[in-house]
Design a protein around this motif. Structure first.
Motif: not given
Length: 785
Positions: A473, A726, A729-730, A733-734, A780-781, A784
């Motif tokens: 990330g 992606r 990195r997400r 962030t989470i 949520r991951l 994705q």
């Protein structure tokens, strides 16, 4: 940590006929002087069943003669009483993995670890909250381990397949019943019902909903562990003692409800990988003699032949013996399109045969298949702590005892100095106890990491642990090996030039000469002529010319297929094609000239071809914010420039030896970039190791690639690389969102306690609610795409 005993040998040197003792050897920890050794010898000699003791302080070893195993069983326990640890030497350890239900935070795992570690027949214990697994080395039975885990308030089952859900169902039922009694008590408080009856209803709620937490809290305290169960039970008991029965009942029920919801959510993350197990069929059709019979996959041996019908899932890895088909390899490689397979090609367990019957020779047993290795590697990865998780765990281990101590001070100090009543401050202290456990903070990182790694695995990407997920990330530059990564790694004919005679005629001569060579360029020319149905001629006197080409005699004439250097040495004029030769070589083509000792017939330009998906993948990487795309190659500058222009690479390093690739990566790092190196996992091993992150391609085809790199792209292309960046990195962030949300929620609750705004049940709601929101945010991951 208690260790085990094992008889090393029978005593054969005794002069006493009645001495039938066995000899046991131990390594003793904790001796700091020779007098410790003397103390152990004297103490053990007095024990029943011990015939002789020798302790060697210098080596830290002890030899004990014991009449039977029961006497030897007591040796480690006795030494522990003396302040030492005895570890049996040459012990064959029994290591097993159990699935544990009911853990809702990392402190639950710590409670199980500490409790099991006190058992005399248990060695090493490791409990991972994220994956819900217990790894234990022991010298006892499965039933004993399960029983000890249940004492801690959790349900365990040996990992053979799916675990039982009876414990979870029973717990849900208990929570529901407790909720009914709580509601009955609350409604009764607005009616003309005796207060004593309302109190009884609340007490039943506390007893039903608090039984499991109380049991877990007992063993947590016994193991010197402060987990959420201890804090909640303390708060409930305290509330009851000061007459706040509704508060106590609400605390218990909200805690039980929150745990139920958390467990359900966490199981979704754990099942993201467990579901991969269901991809492979349990049985296969096997050839036995002239018949086809159904057999469990566990009973199928290497080199047996299995039948795969159209639409069937492939049960085991193997090579196709007869038939051809399109295989959907998405479960293994994440490829969106089926792959055409024919005789000699490898197929993988868990993939789907789209059409055409196949007979497959089994090359790997059920436990060694590629998908089995994927599951094993991913589960290992999920159990490795990321740097953020390790920091949060250290923080929590200090934070909880401090807040627990602060809660006791809040209960005692203000009333003592006359700043309020005991009941008022006791209530505030209990609320502080509830807020004390950093449950949401502790699970903020592991649940997100498990979700992200599970998502990646389902899309054909193996991320070896949370550390590498975090690194991916933060990558700012990507360095690609050219051959086999950006390009196919297999040269193909790009252009053909005729100088003299018929094109098909001299290409037929070229095929005749090159068919006898295994060189990749020769094979490229042979394949080119085969595809165009250009037949070979009758040849003789085939000979390879080292570093220059090859020759053969056809129809009595000596023909050559070689590089320009060969013809120059023979004195053959190349004036007519000299400009073409120079131009083609500058842009990376390898040239093969076909001719005789007097003149040339034609010229073939061969080049490595760029993968179809390469340009698209590089464009996507730039769109997701990758600052610099770099190519490393051993080819000349002209070839490197051409490939760079065609692929959209920002920068390239040409004419590199393997050790030069390491220097190129180091140069990028010195420029302040965090570098990921992408290669095949074998030839580029030094550069992969030097980079901040090593990414290997084609893991489905090579075990080495799966073992060497930090991240493995199972497919032999770069298609999934942008998704990996992606996702990583997400995930970062989470994780940051979770940590900040947990801290802010906790601080807000702490601040609201002292003005009296925060009630006990609100404190529970803030804690379990925060934990649940953190889990849902992490989930949520998984989704994705």
């Amino acid at each position: 940590m208690t260790q085990f005993k094992e008889p090393i040998n029978k005593s054969c040197c005794s002069t006493k006929e009645e001495d039938h003792s066995s000899t046991y050897e131990y390594k003793v920890e904790g001796m700091d002087c020779p007098s410790c050794a003397a103390t152990i010898e004297k103490s053990l000699t007095k024990q029943k069943g011990i015939t002789n003791v020798q302790v060697h302080y210098g080596t830290g070893k002890m030899t004990v003669g014991a009449e039977d195993d029961s006497a030897a069983d007591q040796i480690p326990l006795h030494l522990r009483k003396l302040g030492f640890e005895a570890k049996t030497l040459n012990e064959k350890k029994n290591t097993e993995t159990y699935l544990v239900e009911g853990m809702d935070c990392g402190s639950c795992a710590a409670t199980i670890e500490k409790h099991l570690s006190t058992h005399p027949d248990v060695g090493e214990v490791s409990v991972n909250f994220s994956t819900g697994k217990l790894h234990v080395t022991h010298n006892t039975s499965e039933e004993v381990i399960v029983k000890e885990v249940e004492k801690s308030g959790f349900h365990a089952s040996l990992q053979r397949g799916r675990s039982s859900s009876q414990g979870a169902s029973r717990k849900n039922f208990t929570t529901t019943v407790a909720g009914i009694f709580l509601a009955a008590g609350f409604i009764s408080s607005f009616m003309s019902v005796p207060p004593s009856l309302i109190t009884i209803l609340y007490a039943i709620t506390i007893a039903l909903g608090g039984y499991k937490p109380a049991k877990s809290a007992f063993y947590a305290v016994k193991s010197r562990s402060l987990d959420m169960n201890v804090l909640m039970v303390s708060a409930a008991i305290g509330a009851a003692l000061i007459g706040e029965w509704f508060e106590g009942a609400m605390v218990v029920w909200l805690f039980a409800l929150g745990n139920t919801l958390q467990n359900r959510s966490i199981e979704r993350t754990r099942n993201s990988i467990r579901n991969l197990i269901n991809l492979t069929p349990k049985e296969a059709t096997v050839k036995v003699g002239d018949n086809w019979v159904r057999k469990p996959v566990e009973e199928i041996a290497l080199n047996e032949t299995i039948l795969i019908k159209p639409g069937d899932k492939i049960p085991l890895d193997g090579k196709i013996m007869t038939g051809s088909s399109s295989i959907n390899q998405a479960p293994i490689t994440g490829e969106s399109m089926p792959v055409d397979k024919e005789k000699g090609d490898t197929v993988y367990a868990g993939t789907v045969n789209e059409h055409g019957a196949l007979e497959v020779n089994v090359t790997k047993l059920v436990e060694d298949t590629t998908i089995a290795k994927i599951i094993h590697l991913v589960e290992e990865a999920q159990e490795k702590k990321a740097p953020t998780q390790a920091f949060v765990d250290r923080f929590a281990s200090v934070y909880t005892p401090i807040v627990f101590s602060l809660a006791l001070l809040v209960m005692i100090l203000p009333p003592v100095v006359g700043m309020g009543t005991w009941g008022e401050w006791l209530y505030k202290g209990l609320a502080l106890l509830v807020v004390a456990c950093p449950c949401a903070l502790v699970i903020s990182t592991p649940v997100a990491i498990v979700s992200a790694i599970g998502n990646a695995a389902k899309n054909g990407v193996l991320i070896k642990g949370g550390t590498f997920l975090e690194k991916a990330g933060s990558i700012s530059a990507m360095a690609f090996d050219k051959t086999g990564t950006l390009t196919e790694g297999k040269p193909k004919v790009s252009q053909v030039f005729t100088s003299n005679g018929e094109k098909e005629e001299w290409l037929s001569i070229a095929r005749t000469i090159e068919e006898h060579s295994t060189h990749p360029i020769a094979q490229a020319i042979t394949m080119y002529t085969e595809q165009r149905n250009i037949s070979q001629k009758e040849g003789a006197s085939f000979e390879a010319i080292a570093g220059k080409g090859a020759k053969a005699v056809i129809d009595g004439v000596e023909y050559f297929a070689g590089n320009p250097k060969l013809y120059r040495e023979m004195g053959v004029s190349l004036n007519d094609v000299e400009d073409q030769i120079e131009t083609l070589q500058q842009v990376g083509h390898t040239l093969v000239i076909v001719g005789t000792r007097s003149h040339i017939l034609g010229m073939v330009a061969v080049a490595d071809t760029i993968r179809e998906i390469t340009v698209q993948s590089i464009q996507k990487l730039k769109r997701v914010g990758m600052n610099e795309i770099v190519m490393l190659t051993g080819d000349n500058d002209g070839t490197a420039r051409k490939i760079a222009d065609q692929t959209g690479v920002d920068r390239y390093f040409a004419e590199l030896l393997p050790e030069d690739k390491v220097k190129a990566v180091e140069k990028l790092q010195q420029e302040g970039k965090r570098v990921a190196m992408i290669g095949d996992g074998i030839n580029d091993a030094p550069a992969l190791a030097t980079a901040d992150l090593g990414i290997a391609m084609g893991g489905a085809g090579t075990d080495t690639a799966m073992e060497t790199a930090d991240i493995v792209l199972m497919a032999d292309n770069l298609e999934k690389l942008p998704h990996t960046v992606r996702l990583s990195r997400r995930a970062l962030t989470i994780i940051k969102q979770n940590i900040w949300f947990s801290i802010i929620t906790k601080l807000a609750a702490l601040i609201l306690i002292f003005p009296g705004v925060l009630t006990l049940w609100m404190a529970v709601l803030s804690d379990t609610g925060a934990a649940l929101l953190v889990i849902l945010n992490s989930l949520r991951l998984i989704k994705q795409k």
